[in-house]
Design a protein around this motif. Structure first.
Motif, PDB file in Angstrom:
ATOM      1  N   THR A   3       0.779  -1.215   0.167  1.00  0.00           N
ATOM      2  CA  THR A   3       0.104  -0.095   0.050  1.00  0.00           C
ATOM      3  C   THR A   3       0.923   1.196   0.011  1.00  0.00           C
ATOM      4  OG1 THR A   3      -0.263  -0.049   2.228  1.00  0.00           O
ATOM      5  CG2 THR A   3      -1.920  -1.134   1.231  1.00  0.00           C
ATOM      6  N   HIS A   4       2.243   1.027  -0.238  1.00  0.00           N
ATOM      7  CA  HIS A   4       3.084   2.298  -0.155  1.00  0.00           C
ATOM      8  C   HIS A   4       4.153   1.996  -0.934  1.00  0.00           C
ATOM      9  CE1 HIS A   4       4.865   5.873   1.734  1.00  0.00           C
ATOM     10  NE2 HIS A   4       5.921   5.251   1.488  1.00  0.00           N
ATOM     11  N   LEU A 178      -9.591   1.529  -4.603  1.00  0.00           N
ATOM     12  CA  LEU A 178      -8.841   2.026  -3.730  1.00  0.00           C
ATOM     13  C   LEU A 178      -8.833   3.451  -3.983  1.00  0.00           C
ATOM     14  CD1 LEU A 178      -5.981  -0.722  -3.736  1.00  0.00           C
ATOM     15  CD2 LEU A 178      -7.866  -0.643  -2.237  1.00  0.00           C
ATOM     16  N   ALA A 180      -5.778   6.413  -3.317  1.00  0.00           N
ATOM     17  CA  ALA A 180      -4.255   6.613  -3.129  1.00  0.00           C
ATOM     18  C   ALA A 180      -3.925   8.129  -3.245  1.00  0.00           C
ATOM     19  CB  ALA A 180      -3.413   5.707  -4.082  1.00  0.00           C
ATOM     20  N   THR A 282      -8.351   7.192  -7.407  1.00  0.00           N
ATOM     21  CA  THR A 282      -8.960   6.198  -7.057  1.00  0.00           C
ATOM     22  C   THR A 282      -8.795   5.329  -8.352  1.00  0.00           C
ATOM     23  OG1 THR A 282     -11.267   6.831  -8.428  1.00  0.00           O
ATOM     24  CG2 THR A 282     -10.863   7.462  -6.007  1.00  0.00           C
ATOM     25  N   ALA A 285      -7.852  -2.604  -7.385  1.00  0.00           N
ATOM     26  CA  ALA A 285      -6.641  -3.177  -6.926  1.00  0.00           C
ATOM     27  C   ALA A 285      -5.666  -3.662  -8.015  1.00  0.00           C
ATOM     28  CB  ALA A 285      -7.000  -4.198  -6.037  1.00  0.00           C
ATOM     29  N   LEU A 288      -3.411  -0.965  -9.165  1.00  0.00           N
ATOM     30  CA  LEU A 288      -2.307  -0.762  -8.283  1.00  0.00           C
ATOM     31  C   LEU A 288      -1.328  -1.985  -8.429  1.00  0.00           C
ATOM     32  CD1 LEU A 288      -1.231   0.837  -5.786  1.00  0.00           C
ATOM     33  CD2 LEU A 288      -2.325  -0.765  -4.340  1.00  0.00           C
ATOM     34  N   THR A 304       0.576   6.200  -1.831  1.00  0.00           N
ATOM     35  CA  THR A 304       0.166   5.662  -0.630  1.00  0.00           C
ATOM     36  C   THR A 304      -1.381   5.286  -0.631  1.00  0.00           C
ATOM     37  OG1 THR A 304       1.934   6.952   0.589  1.00  0.00           O
ATOM     38  CG2 THR A 304       0.122   5.763   1.824  1.00  0.00           C
ATOM     39  N   VAL A 305      -1.776   4.012  -0.403  1.00  0.00           N
ATOM     40  CA  VAL A 305      -3.190   3.738  -0.063  1.00  0.00           C
ATOM     41  C   VAL A 305      -4.018   4.230   1.253  1.00  0.00           C
ATOM     42  CG1 VAL A 305      -4.962   1.897  -0.284  1.00  0.00           C
ATOM     43  CG2 VAL A 305      -3.042   1.920  -2.008  1.00  0.00           C
ATOM     44  N   ARG A 308     -10.797   3.514   0.901  1.00  0.00           N
ATOM     45  CA  ARG A 308     -11.351   2.709  -0.331  1.00  0.00           C
ATOM     46  C   ARG A 308     -12.808   3.464  -0.654  1.00  0.00           C
ATOM     47  NH1 ARG A 308     -12.664  -0.699   4.343  1.00  0.00           N
ATOM     48  NH2 ARG A 308     -14.751  -0.059   5.064  1.00  0.00           N
ATOM     49  N   LEU A 351      -6.988  -3.523   2.408  1.00  0.00           N
ATOM     50  CA  LEU A 351      -5.745  -2.403   2.454  1.00  0.00           C
ATOM     51  C   LEU A 351      -4.887  -2.853   3.443  1.00  0.00           C
ATOM     52  CD1 LEU A 351      -7.834   0.946   2.187  1.00  0.00           C
ATOM     53  CD2 LEU A 351      -6.689  -0.427   0.349  1.00  0.00           C
TER      54      LEU A 351
END
Length: 351
Positions: A3-4, A178, A180, A282, A285, A288, A304-305, A308, A351
């Motif tokens: 997520t980062h 997601l 971010a 947005t 997934a 990402l 970074t997420v 949602r 997440l």
């Protein structure tokens, strides 16, 4: 799922100057103080300026879709002269305008610059032009015209023109996406608060306020990967997330414990801090996942997420009204209803 995503060191990203775009030569101009000022600007901008002096610029056709935006920077509204050098004023004005193209996943191609110049700013105009030129060169664009006028308050209006293979609107966010954000948040807000309190901001906060960078490389990467909605954070994260929620007819649920905070910044400060010019996006997934390897190779900043997207409430609300967080509104009271902000410890699904 990570997520980062980030690089170990923060590096500037530059877009190559659009040297292959055919442009006409400058037009000869006559005598007079106004034309002398235009010639001075052309000399400061050098090869960044093209096709100056006619009634209108002639632009080359584009392979993608045209993306156009206009942004104004006015003394006393967007900045105070005591806070910034003339060069910095130019840098910020150009960054704010160009960032709107980055937020659409577009590349920058052309810029038009209109000045309103009081007498006490005339000597500083060259330095302002240098600041604008710095951002235009970094974006890989060219200056193709503008306007000069005398007035009581100094102002710059920039029209920016670009192109995108797949422009990303605010209106495409889907339930299950997601949320971010690029970069690190809170610096511009901390700098503004410090100045208003009569204290000096930290070096990092000062740099983030004075020299923001439009996220062109990141915007194009996100568009290519399949981002569904995107904008640049100018009014504050909470306020701008509400813009996406309203345009898309969804709810954006943000976990403040996931926000990428600058040193000493609290989550509520990051939610309210405006003029960040980071990208709020947005994406599914799967998009990402597609960015996992290419992002560290092509970007020098984190992605970074932070939450949602959920379906709109039955009453039609796309954002909660549990509290109010500061966000900029030129014609409002400076406060906006926040998007849903989950409490610390609430599970965030995948997440």
């Amino acid at each position: 799922m990570n997520t980062h995503m980030s690089q170990p060191e923060d590096r500037e990203t530059h877009v190559p100057l659009q040297e292959l775009l055919p442009m006409r030569s400058h037009q000869a101009m006559g005598e007079g103080h106004e034309f002398d000022t235009i010639r001075m600007l052309m000399a400061r901008w050098g090869d960044l300026a093209a096709d100056i002096g006619d009634d209108a610029a002639v632009l080359a056709p584009t392979d993608g879709q045209r993306v156009v935006s206009t942004d104004a920077c006015v003394e006393g509204v967007h900045f105070r002269r005591a806070w910034l050098s003339p060069f910095d004023v130019g840098v910020r004005a150009a960054a704010a305008a160009l960032s709107d193209l980055a937020a659409m996943g577009a590349r920058a191609e052309y810029v038009l610059v209109a000045f309103v110049v009081p007498d006490d700013w005339r000597a500083a105009l060259g330095a302002v032009a240098d600041g604008i030129g710095t951002q235009v060169r970094r974006a890989g664009a060219r200056i193709v015209g503008g306007n000069l006028s005398r007035g009581s308050a100094f102002g710059i209006t920039l029209t920016v023109i670009g192109s995108a293979a797949r422009p990303v609107p605010r209106s495409g966010a889907q339930a299950g996406d997601l949320i971010a954000v690029t970069g690190t948040l809170g610096g511009p807000g901390e700098a503004l608060t410090s100045w208003l309190q009569g204290t000096a901001p930290s070096e990092w906060a000062h740099r983030r306020f004075v020299h923001p960078e439009p996220r062109f490389v990141e915007g194009m990467l996100l568009a290519e990967a399949g981002a569904t909605a995107m904008l640049d954070i100018s009014d504050g994260l909470a306020a701008d997330a509400r813009h996406i929620a309203a345009a898309s007819g969804v709810r954006l649920v943000i976990d403040p414990t996931l926000l990428p905070l600058g040193e000493g910044i609290r989550p509520e400060q990051a939610l309210a801090s405006g003029e960040e010019y980071e990208l709020l996006v947005t994406l599914p997934a799967a998009a990402l996942d597609r960015l996992q390897h290419v992002w560290p190779e092509r970007s020098g900043i984190p992605l970074t997420v932070i939450g949602r997207v959920e379906a709109e409430r039955e009453n039609g609300e796309g954002a909660g009204t549990d509290g109010r967080v500061g966000g900029h509104d030129h014609f409002g009271d400076g406060l906006v209803d926040v998007v849903d902000v989950v409490e610390k410890g609430r599970p965030m699904g995948e997440l």
